[in-house]
Design a protein around this motif. Structure first.
Motif, PDB file in Angstrom:
ATOM      1  N   VAL A  20      55.825  49.324  30.031  1.00 45.88           N
ATOM      2  CA  VAL A  20      56.809  48.672  30.895  1.00 45.88           C
ATOM      3  C   VAL A  20      56.354  48.731  32.359  1.00 45.88           C
ATOM      4  CG1 VAL A  20      59.187  48.783  31.736  1.00 45.88           C
ATOM      5  CG2 VAL A  20      58.724  49.010  29.291  1.00 45.88           C
ATOM      6  N   ALA A  21      55.849  49.886  32.778  1.00 45.76           N
ATOM      7  CA  ALA A  21      55.449  50.058  34.176  1.00 45.76           C
ATOM      8  C   ALA A  21      54.199  49.259  34.526  1.00 45.76           C
ATOM      9  CB  ALA A  21      55.209  51.538  34.473  1.00 45.76           C
ATOM     10  N   ALA A  22      53.319  49.009  33.550  1.00 44.83           N
ATOM     11  CA  ALA A  22      52.063  48.307  33.827  1.00 44.83           C
ATOM     12  C   ALA A  22      52.277  46.865  34.273  1.00 44.83           C
ATOM     13  CB  ALA A  22      51.166  48.348  32.594  1.00 44.83           C
ATOM     14  N   ASP A  23      53.424  46.290  33.927  1.00 41.88           N
ATOM     15  CA  ASP A  23      53.743  44.915  34.321  1.00 41.88           C
ATOM     16  C   ASP A  23      52.626  43.946  33.935  1.00 41.88           C
ATOM     17  OD1 ASP A  23      55.286  42.885  35.369  1.00 41.88           O
ATOM     18  OD2 ASP A  23      54.554  43.160  37.419  1.00 41.88           O
ATOM     19  N   LEU A  24      52.260  43.971  32.659  1.00 42.83           N
ATOM     20  CA  LEU A  24      51.188  43.115  32.149  1.00 42.83           C
ATOM     21  C   LEU A  24      51.719  41.823  31.533  1.00 42.83           C
ATOM     22  CD1 LEU A  24      49.042  45.916  30.481  1.00 42.83           C
ATOM     23  CD2 LEU A  24      48.606  44.754  32.658  1.00 42.83           C
ATOM     24  N   GLY A  30      58.012  43.480  26.652  1.00 42.98           N
ATOM     25  CA  GLY A  30      58.896  43.397  25.483  1.00 42.98           C
ATOM     26  C   GLY A  30      58.483  44.371  24.394  1.00 42.98           C
ATOM     27  N   PHE A  31      57.176  44.486  24.147  1.00 43.89           N
ATOM     28  CA  PHE A  31      56.722  45.440  23.135  1.00 43.89           C
ATOM     29  C   PHE A  31      56.912  46.878  23.611  1.00 43.89           C
ATOM     30  CE2 PHE A  31      54.511  41.703  21.387  1.00 43.89           C
ATOM     31  CZ  PHE A  31      55.074  41.752  20.128  1.00 43.89           C
ATOM     32  N   GLY A  32      56.900  47.084  24.924  1.00 42.60           N
ATOM     33  CA  GLY A  32      57.265  48.398  25.449  1.00 42.60           C
ATOM     34  C   GLY A  32      58.704  48.739  25.089  1.00 42.60           C
ATOM     35  N   PHE A  33      59.590  47.760  25.200  1.00 46.72           N
ATOM     36  CA  PHE A  33      60.985  47.979  24.810  1.00 46.72           C
ATOM     37  C   PHE A  33      61.125  48.198  23.303  1.00 46.72           C
ATOM     38  CE2 PHE A  33      62.107  45.996  28.960  1.00 46.72           C
ATOM     39  CZ  PHE A  33      62.888  47.040  29.434  1.00 46.72           C
ATOM     40  N   CYS A  37      62.678  51.514  21.575  1.00 42.07           N
ATOM     41  CA  CYS A  37      63.698  51.535  20.513  1.00 42.07           C
ATOM     42  C   CYS A  37      63.274  52.453  19.371  1.00 42.07           C
ATOM     43  CB  CYS A  37      63.938  50.119  19.985  1.00 42.07           C
ATOM     44  SG  CYS A  37      64.858  49.055  21.107  1.00 42.07           S
ATOM     45  N   ALA A  38      62.015  52.349  18.969  1.00 45.28           N
ATOM     46  CA  ALA A  38      61.528  53.183  17.865  1.00 45.28           C
ATOM     47  C   ALA A  38      61.612  54.668  18.217  1.00 45.28           C
ATOM     48  CB  ALA A  38      60.089  52.795  17.515  1.00 45.28           C
ATOM     49  N   TYR A  68      68.606  45.613  24.209  1.00 46.48           N
ATOM     50  CA  TYR A  68      68.888  44.495  25.120  1.00 46.48           C
ATOM     51  C   TYR A  68      67.598  44.051  25.820  1.00 46.48           C
ATOM     52  CZ  TYR A  68      71.016  41.694  28.793  1.00 46.48           C
ATOM     53  OH  TYR A  68      71.341  40.673  29.634  1.00 46.48           O
ATOM     54  N   GLY A  69      66.744  45.004  26.179  1.00 46.30           N
ATOM     55  CA  GLY A  69      65.445  44.664  26.770  1.00 46.30           C
ATOM     56  C   GLY A  69      64.590  43.853  25.811  1.00 46.30           C
ATOM     57  N   VAL A  70      64.590  44.230  24.528  1.00 47.06           N
ATOM     58  CA  VAL A  70      63.847  43.458  23.521  1.00 47.06           C
ATOM     59  C   VAL A  70      64.388  42.036  23.477  1.00 47.06           C
ATOM     60  CG1 VAL A  70      63.369  43.215  21.046  1.00 47.06           C
ATOM     61  CG2 VAL A  70      63.232  45.468  22.118  1.00 47.06           C
ATOM     62  N   TRP A  71      65.701  41.904  23.487  1.00 50.66           N
ATOM     63  CA  TRP A  71      66.312  40.570  23.471  1.00 50.66           C
ATOM     64  C   TRP A  71      65.865  39.772  24.694  1.00 50.66           C
ATOM     65  CZ3 TRP A  71      68.443  36.850  20.846  1.00 50.66           C
ATOM     66  CH2 TRP A  71      69.110  35.831  21.520  1.00 50.66           C
ATOM     67  N   GLN A  72      65.960  40.363  25.870  1.00 47.23           N
ATOM     68  CA  GLN A  72      65.639  39.647  27.110  1.00 47.23           C
ATOM     69  C   GLN A  72      64.166  39.238  27.182  1.00 47.23           C
ATOM     70  OE1 GLN A  72      67.503  38.344  29.190  1.00 47.23           O
ATOM     71  NE2 GLN A  72      69.383  39.482  29.250  1.00 47.23           N
ATOM     72  N   TYR A  73      63.272  40.124  26.742  1.00 39.70           N
ATOM     73  CA  TYR A  73      61.848  39.869  26.928  1.00 39.70           C
ATOM     74  C   TYR A  73      61.175  39.172  25.751  1.00 39.70           C
ATOM     75  CZ  TYR A  73      61.575  42.317  31.338  1.00 39.70           C
ATOM     76  OH  TYR A  73      61.730  42.667  32.649  1.00 39.70           O
ATOM     77  N   LEU A  74      61.714  39.291  24.543  1.00 39.51           N
ATOM     78  CA  LEU A  74      61.026  38.729  23.383  1.00 39.51           C
ATOM     79  C   LEU A  74      61.829  37.713  22.577  1.00 39.51           C
ATOM     80  CD1 LEU A  74      59.267  41.903  21.909  1.00 39.51           C
ATOM     81  CD2 LEU A  74      58.268  40.104  23.331  1.00 39.51           C
TER      82      LEU A  74
END
Length: 103
Positions: A20-24, A30-33, A37-38, A68-74
């Motif tokens: 998430v911090a790498a901003d790639l 999204g995969f960071g989120f 979750c896992a 919610y982050g997964v929803w927003q980003y993926l």
């Protein structure tokens, strides 16, 4: 609370934070989120099995936030359409900024 489950959750949490911090890009974030979750589920299980209810409760809430982050980003169709249209413009702007910084 120092078993393999906790180590897996701790290392996974650090990796997710790094993604998430790498901003790639949105997909990596999204995969960071997803990873958050896992590991939140892992922390909930660990907390419940070792009578660490504050850890379990905190990670249950974090699971909802990260979902919610997964929803927003993926997963959000609207956000996907917006990002598909912004991507070419963002690449051009990023190159301009890099050129300005190099000068």
């Amino acid at each position: 609370m120092d078993g393999p489950l906790e180590w897996i959750a701790a290392i996974g949490t650090m990796l997710a934070a790094g993604l998430v911090a790498a901003d790639l890009g949105r997909r990596v974030t999204g995969f960071g989120f997803v990873l958050f979750c896992a590991v939140a589920i892992t922390w909930v299980v660990s907390g419940l099995t070792s009578d660490a209810l504050p850890i379990a409760a905190m990670n249950a809430v974090l699971l909802l936030i990260n979902a919610y982050g997964v929803w927003q980003y993926l997963l959000s169709p609207k956000n996907r359409k917006v990002m598909d249209r912004l991507e070419p413009v963002a690449e051009r702007i990023e190159k301009q900024v890099e050129a300005e910084e190099a000068a």
